[in-house]
Design a protein around this motif. Structure first.
Motif, PDB file in Angstrom:
ATOM      1  N   LEU A  80      33.705  49.900  48.191  1.00  0.00           N
ATOM      2  CA  LEU A  80      33.495  51.120  48.973  1.00  0.00           C
ATOM      3  C   LEU A  80      34.003  50.965  50.401  1.00  0.00           C
ATOM      4  O   LEU A  80      34.678  51.855  50.941  1.00  0.00           O
ATOM      5  N   GLN A  81      33.696  49.828  51.024  1.00  0.00           N
ATOM      6  CA  GLN A  81      34.144  49.602  52.396  1.00  0.00           C
ATOM      7  C   GLN A  81      35.666  49.496  52.469  1.00  0.00           C
ATOM      8  O   GLN A  81      36.298  50.044  53.398  1.00  0.00           O
ATOM      9  N   ALA A  82      36.274  48.813  51.492  1.00  0.00           N
ATOM     10  CA  ALA A  82      37.729  48.682  51.482  1.00  0.00           C
ATOM     11  C   ALA A  82      38.394  50.034  51.263  1.00  0.00           C
ATOM     12  O   ALA A  82      39.413  50.351  51.887  1.00  0.00           O
ATOM     13  N   ALA A  83      37.822  50.829  50.369  1.00  0.00           N
ATOM     14  CA  ALA A  83      38.402  52.137  50.083  1.00  0.00           C
ATOM     15  C   ALA A  83      38.373  53.036  51.311  1.00  0.00           C
ATOM     16  O   ALA A  83      39.317  53.811  51.556  1.00  0.00           O
ATOM     17  N   MET A  84      37.307  52.958  52.101  1.00  0.00           N
ATOM     18  CA  MET A  84      37.201  53.801  53.296  1.00  0.00           C
ATOM     19  C   MET A  84      38.324  53.527  54.281  1.00  0.00           C
ATOM     20  O   MET A  84      38.800  54.436  54.973  1.00  0.00           O
ATOM     21  N   LEU A 168      30.712  30.974  40.038  1.00  0.00           N
ATOM     22  CA  LEU A 168      31.744  31.532  39.154  1.00  0.00           C
ATOM     23  C   LEU A 168      31.238  32.798  38.464  1.00  0.00           C
ATOM     24  O   LEU A 168      31.977  33.788  38.326  1.00  0.00           O
ATOM     25  N   TRP A 169      29.996  32.770  38.028  1.00  0.00           N
ATOM     26  CA  TRP A 169      29.391  33.957  37.419  1.00  0.00           C
ATOM     27  C   TRP A 169      29.273  35.091  38.440  1.00  0.00           C
ATOM     28  O   TRP A 169      29.531  36.257  38.110  1.00  0.00           O
ATOM     29  N   ALA A 170      28.901  34.762  39.671  1.00  0.00           N
ATOM     30  CA  ALA A 170      28.800  35.779  40.717  1.00  0.00           C
ATOM     31  C   ALA A 170      30.161  36.415  40.986  1.00  0.00           C
ATOM     32  O   ALA A 170      30.261  37.638  41.183  1.00  0.00           O
ATOM     33  N   ASP A 171      31.223  35.603  40.988  1.00  0.00           N
ATOM     34  CA  ASP A 171      32.574  36.149  41.160  1.00  0.00           C
ATOM     35  C   ASP A 171      32.898  37.141  40.045  1.00  0.00           C
ATOM     36  O   ASP A 171      33.405  38.244  40.306  1.00  0.00           O
ATOM     37  N   PHE A 172      32.610  36.759  38.818  1.00  0.00           N
ATOM     38  CA  PHE A 172      32.914  37.621  37.669  1.00  0.00           C
ATOM     39  C   PHE A 172      32.149  38.938  37.739  1.00  0.00           C
ATOM     40  O   PHE A 172      32.731  40.020  37.580  1.00  0.00           O
ATOM     41  N   VAL A 173      30.849  38.846  37.996  1.00  0.00           N
ATOM     42  CA  VAL A 173      30.025  40.058  38.037  1.00  0.00           C
ATOM     43  C   VAL A 173      30.448  40.956  39.196  1.00  0.00           C
ATOM     44  O   VAL A 173      30.548  42.181  39.045  1.00  0.00           O
ATOM     45  N   GLY A 174      30.722  40.366  40.362  1.00  0.00           N
ATOM     46  CA  GLY A 174      31.126  41.156  41.512  1.00  0.00           C
ATOM     47  C   GLY A 174      32.449  41.871  41.291  1.00  0.00           C
ATOM     48  O   GLY A 174      32.593  43.055  41.646  1.00  0.00           O
ATOM     49  N   ILE A 175      33.408  41.171  40.709  1.00  0.00           N
ATOM     50  CA  ILE A 175      34.710  41.801  40.441  1.00  0.00           C
ATOM     51  C   ILE A 175      34.573  42.906  39.395  1.00  0.00           C
ATOM     52  O   ILE A 175      35.170  43.984  39.524  1.00  0.00           O
ATOM     53  N   MET A 176      33.785  42.653  38.365  1.00  0.00           N
ATOM     54  CA  MET A 176      33.573  43.671  37.334  1.00  0.00           C
ATOM     55  C   MET A 176      32.877  44.893  37.913  1.00  0.00           C
ATOM     56  O   MET A 176      33.272  46.041  37.643  1.00  0.00           O
ATOM     57  N   ALA A 177      31.845  44.676  38.728  1.00  0.00           N
ATOM     58  CA  ALA A 177      31.122  45.805  39.323  1.00  0.00           C
ATOM     59  C   ALA A 177      32.034  46.599  40.254  1.00  0.00           C
ATOM     60  O   ALA A 177      32.022  47.840  40.250  1.00  0.00           O
ATOM     61  N   GLY A 178      32.845  45.896  41.057  1.00  0.00           N
ATOM     62  CA  GLY A 178      33.791  46.582  41.924  1.00  0.00           C
ATOM     63  C   GLY A 178      34.825  47.375  41.138  1.00  0.00           C
ATOM     64  O   GLY A 178      35.196  48.490  41.536  1.00  0.00           O
ATOM     65  N   GLY A 179      35.271  46.818  40.000  1.00  0.00           N
ATOM     66  CA  GLY A 179      36.242  47.530  39.173  1.00  0.00           C
ATOM     67  C   GLY A 179      35.653  48.769  38.523  1.00  0.00           C
ATOM     68  O   GLY A 179      36.296  49.827  38.488  1.00  0.00           O
ATOM     69  N   ILE A 180      34.454  48.645  37.999  1.00  0.00           N
ATOM     70  CA  ILE A 180      33.807  49.806  37.367  1.00  0.00           C
ATOM     71  C   ILE A 180      33.550  50.904  38.389  1.00  0.00           C
ATOM     72  O   ILE A 180      33.779  52.089  38.128  1.00  0.00           O
ATOM     73  N   PHE A 181      33.088  50.497  39.578  1.00  0.00           N
ATOM     74  CA  PHE A 181      32.841  51.495  40.620  1.00  0.00           C
ATOM     75  C   PHE A 181      34.145  52.160  41.057  1.00  0.00           C
ATOM     76  O   PHE A 181      34.199  53.375  41.278  1.00  0.00           O
ATOM     77  N   GLY A 187      38.416  56.852  41.587  1.00  0.00           N
ATOM     78  CA  GLY A 187      39.561  57.399  40.870  1.00  0.00           C
ATOM     79  C   GLY A 187      40.675  56.420  40.585  1.00  0.00           C
ATOM     80  O   GLY A 187      41.777  56.819  40.193  1.00  0.00           O
ATOM     81  N   LEU A 188      40.429  55.129  40.793  1.00  0.00           N
ATOM     82  CA  LEU A 188      41.440  54.122  40.482  1.00  0.00           C
ATOM     83  C   LEU A 188      41.461  53.827  38.989  1.00  0.00           C
ATOM     84  O   LEU A 188      40.439  53.925  38.309  1.00  0.00           O
ATOM     85  N   SER A 189      42.613  53.445  38.488  1.00  0.00           N
ATOM     86  CA  SER A 189      42.720  53.045  37.090  1.00  0.00           C
ATOM     87  C   SER A 189      42.111  51.659  36.913  1.00  0.00           C
ATOM     88  O   SER A 189      42.433  50.720  37.658  1.00  0.00           O
ATOM     89  N   GLY A 190      41.213  51.532  35.932  1.00  0.00           N
ATOM     90  CA  GLY A 190      40.608  50.241  35.678  1.00  0.00           C
ATOM     91  C   GLY A 190      41.632  49.197  35.290  1.00  0.00           C
ATOM     92  O   GLY A 190      41.541  48.030  35.691  1.00  0.00           O
ATOM     93  N   LYS A 191      42.650  49.597  34.519  1.00  0.00           N
ATOM     94  CA  LYS A 191      43.699  48.667  34.110  1.00  0.00           C
ATOM     95  C   LYS A 191      44.469  48.155  35.315  1.00  0.00           C
ATOM     96  O   LYS A 191      44.731  46.959  35.445  1.00  0.00           O
TER      97      LYS A 191
END
Length: 268
Positions: A80-84, A168-181, A187-191
């Motif tokens: 969210l902060q990066a998108a702003m 490593l798990w925190a990295d995975f979860v954070g990246i996944m959560a950021g991607g889903i959001f 409006g970004l493509s998940g792919k």
């Protein structure tokens, strides 16, 4: 083994000297355990292996829920902060770069270790301080059991192994959560998001985060156990030592983070 409050040793000495005395006792004992393990001259007893597995489970598996929640929220906040800011210059696709790099190299290891400092480090200090005050550690020495090998070694192994895995798990979860959001709200493509993350991140970035988290885990264990062994008498001192252990662990982690980040910048 005689600790610094034993008669004739550092009695009445300055606090810094006393702390360093206990700290080097702990480090020396851990190095001795590591050397005996590497040379196959240390044969752990069944109860020792059981204690190590219990600590691995408690430090690792039991920390997964809180680590997952915090890292997921952090990934969303970063996106969210990066998108702003990136939306102003038409570079919204670079949200993935910022989220992935920030989590893998800095926030993942640091937030995970902060959780471990408050959760595991405080518990280590309280346990050892209580045993020190109730003279259980002296009883172990009388029975011929090395207190460092019995009490501190399982904690050290658990933190050394589980801190990088949790990071490593925190990295995975954070990246996944950021991607889903990003896919649902921005409006970004998940792919595109995950392809951008895989393309931008390097193995060295992941390894630098894992090295940081391992160093943080060792620092938390050493500081927490040292403070526990410094306890004198009364429940109030247990509380003070626990507070000092958490504060000192956070302070040392920030210094280590600065050191590793500067070193990584120089070596790039």
């Amino acid at each position: 083994m005689r600790w610094p409050d034993a008669p004739g040793r550092l009695e009445g000495g300055p606090p810094v000297r006393e702390v360093l005395g206990v700290f080097f006792e702990v480090v020396n004992g851990l190095v001795r355990c590591l050397w005996l393990s590497m040379t196959r001259r240390y044969h752990s007893k069944p109860y020792q292996r059981e204690r190590t597995w219990d600590h691995l489970s408690w430090v690792g598996a039991d920390s997964l829920p809180i680590v997952s929640i915090i890292s997921g929220c952090t990934g969303i906040i970063l996106a969210l902060q990066a998108a702003m800011q990136l939306e102003k210059v038409g570079a919204l696709s670079y949200v993935a770069n910022l989220v992935g790099f920030s989590l893998v190299t800095e926030l993942g290891p640091l937030l995970t270790s902060l959780i471990l400092a408050g959760r595991a480090g405080a518990a280590f200090t309280a346990e050892i301080a209580t045993m020190k005050i109730s003279e259980e550690i002296d009883a172990l020495s009388v029975m011929g059991i090395d207190p460092i090998r019995f009490l501190i070694w399982p904690k050290f192994v658990a933190m050394l192994v589980m801190a990088p895995l949790l990071a490593l798990w925190a990295d995975f979860v954070g990246i996944m959560a950021g991607g889903i959001f990003s896919a649902t709200a921005l409006g970004l493509s998940g792919k595109v998001y995950f392809e951008q993350t895989a393309t931008f991140l390097r193995v060295s970035d992941v390894m630098s985060g894992l090295v940081k988290s391992a160093a943080f885990g060792m620092a938390i264990t050493l500081i927490s156990c040292t403070q526990g062994l410094m306890a004198r008498e009364g429940a109030a001192d247990v509380g003070r030592r626990t507070t000092m252990a958490v504060v000192q662990s956070i302070f040392v982690m920030i210094l280590l983070d600065l050191f590793f980040t500067a070193l990584n910048y120089i070596l790039r």
